[in-house]
Design an enzyme around this catalytic site. Structure first.
Site, PDB file in Angstrom:
ATOM      1  N   ASN A 164       3.226 -10.927  -3.037  1.00  0.00           N
ATOM      2  CA  ASN A 164       2.142 -10.086  -3.533  1.00  0.00           C
ATOM      3  C   ASN A 164       2.413  -9.831  -5.014  1.00  0.00           C
ATOM      4  O   ASN A 164       3.504 -10.120  -5.520  1.00  0.00           O
ATOM      5  CB  ASN A 164       2.071  -8.777  -2.745  1.00  0.00           C
ATOM      6  CG  ASN A 164       0.668  -8.232  -2.659  1.00  0.00           C
ATOM      7  OD1 ASN A 164      -0.165  -8.483  -3.528  1.00  0.00           O
ATOM      8  ND2 ASN A 164       0.377  -7.471  -1.618  1.00  0.00           N
ATOM      9  N   CYS A 184       0.862  -1.190   0.000  1.00  0.00           N
ATOM     10  CA  CYS A 184       0.000   0.000   0.000  1.00  0.00           C
ATOM     11  C   CYS A 184       0.894   1.234   0.000  1.00  0.00           C
ATOM     12  O   CYS A 184       1.954   1.244   0.648  1.00  0.00           O
ATOM     13  CB  CYS A 184      -0.894   0.024   1.241  1.00  0.00           C
ATOM     14  SG  CYS A 184      -2.054  -1.346   1.370  1.00  0.00           S
TER      15      CYS A 184
END
Length: 324
Positions: free
Chosen positions: A195, A131
């Site tokens: 990820n 993020c």
């Protein structure tokens, strides 16, 4: 005789090593139409945020060779709606729920962890570190070991001991081992990788980017070799740390490859979009492969590719005590 498929995320025992990847199982209701979410080793939620988010503009997804690009953003109703509607539904069905959390500041991650602290039905907390940090020019937390460690430490401090904290890592770094080590030093009980790496495609007919956001996360079989490399490197450097391996898992063979590299659990993601039965199928195929190769326990295969021929397998206590 069936193989013992139990595994451990720190001190928490899971009945089997197959999870869904965050964001690829919806709220659980979607997967429950095809198989019992209780049969998963654990159900991983989409990344929960403090406030509701609408996500990014469309188009959000684009197919690529052996992969999928997505730029959905952290779309969701926020933590209060999650606690009111989604978590109770999962708890009623006996799901072991790993709550993924995402935020734009360390303060937001901390607030989320505090809101979840003491809530029944949470098996573990996964920190989505991919993020942007709004306090650092949008630099992604996962790309900086110090920033990632600060988030992990804040979440770990706000989370009860009995709930493991999992740091989810990005491969888009110069040294994933350094970031992994920083997260473990910050208090992570386990690691999840990888990820989605960032990719891009351009539509040659419209002559514009395929995604409205321009770039997006690449997933699917195309990234599996990258995932195997990351798991291999981190397990070699931190052999006592539990790893959830993910990235392009579509079959039991894919899962076993990550296990041999050092993962004690695997997550299925993009495969669920075209095969909603993928999780139980991958589990069944993995068990068959273990049996064919003479394994009595999953634990005996974890990280086996690192060990010389004839070396003793890891014991159950190795996985149970990995957080000590």
């Amino acid at each position: 005789m069936t193989a013992d498929l139990r595994t451990y995320l720190a001190h928490v025992e899971l009945p089997n090593p197959v999870l869904n990847a965050s964001g690829c199982g919806g709220t659980g209701r979607e997967l429950a139409q095809f198989s019992d979410v209780h049969r998963l080793g654990a159900f991983v939620t989409r990344s929960i945020t403090m406030a509701p988010r609408a996500g990014r503009p469309t188009p959000r997804m684009a197919e690529t060779p052996s992969g999928l690009l997505n730029a959905v953003g952290l779309q969701g109703p926020g933590v209060e709606a999650f606690l009111e509607r989604e978590l109770p539904w999962l708890a009623e069905r006996g799901a072991r729920t790993v709550v993924s959390i995402g935020g734009g500041t360390v303060t937001e991650y901390t607030a989320l962890a505090r809101r979840l602290a003491g809530v029944a039905g949470i098996t573990a907390v996964e920190i989505n570190l991919s993020c942007p940090n709004v306090e650092d020019r949008g630099r992604v937390f996962a790309r900086d070991g110090a920033a990632a460690a600060e988030v992990v430490a804040s979440v770990r401090a706000a989370t009860p001991y009995e709930v493991p904290v999992i740091a989810k890592l990005s491969p888009d770094v110069a040294d994933i081992v350094a970031v992994a080590r920083a997260c473990v030093d910050g208090g992570a009980d386990a690691l999840a990788m990888i990820n989605n790496p960032v990719g891009m495609s351009i539509d040659v007919d419209t002559m514009r980017p395929s995604l409205a956001a321009g770039t997006g996360g690449l997933s699917g079989p195309a990234v599996r070799p990258l995932a195997v490399r990351c798991v291999w490197q981190v397990h070699a450097a931190l052999p006592g740390v539990p790893i959830v391996g993910m990235g392009g898992v579509t079959t039991g063979r894919d899962a076993l490859e990550l296990v041999l590299a050092g993962a004690c659990a695997v997550a299925v993601g993009t495969a669920l979009f075209h095969d909603p039965y993928a999780c139980p199928r991958v589990l069944r195929e993995l068990e068959e492969l273990l049996q064919e190769r003479g394994f009595d326990r999953l634990a005996d295969a974890v990280g086996l590719a690192h060990r010389p021929a004839g070396a003793q397998p890891r014991s159950r206590s190795d996985l149970e005590e990995s957080s000590l």
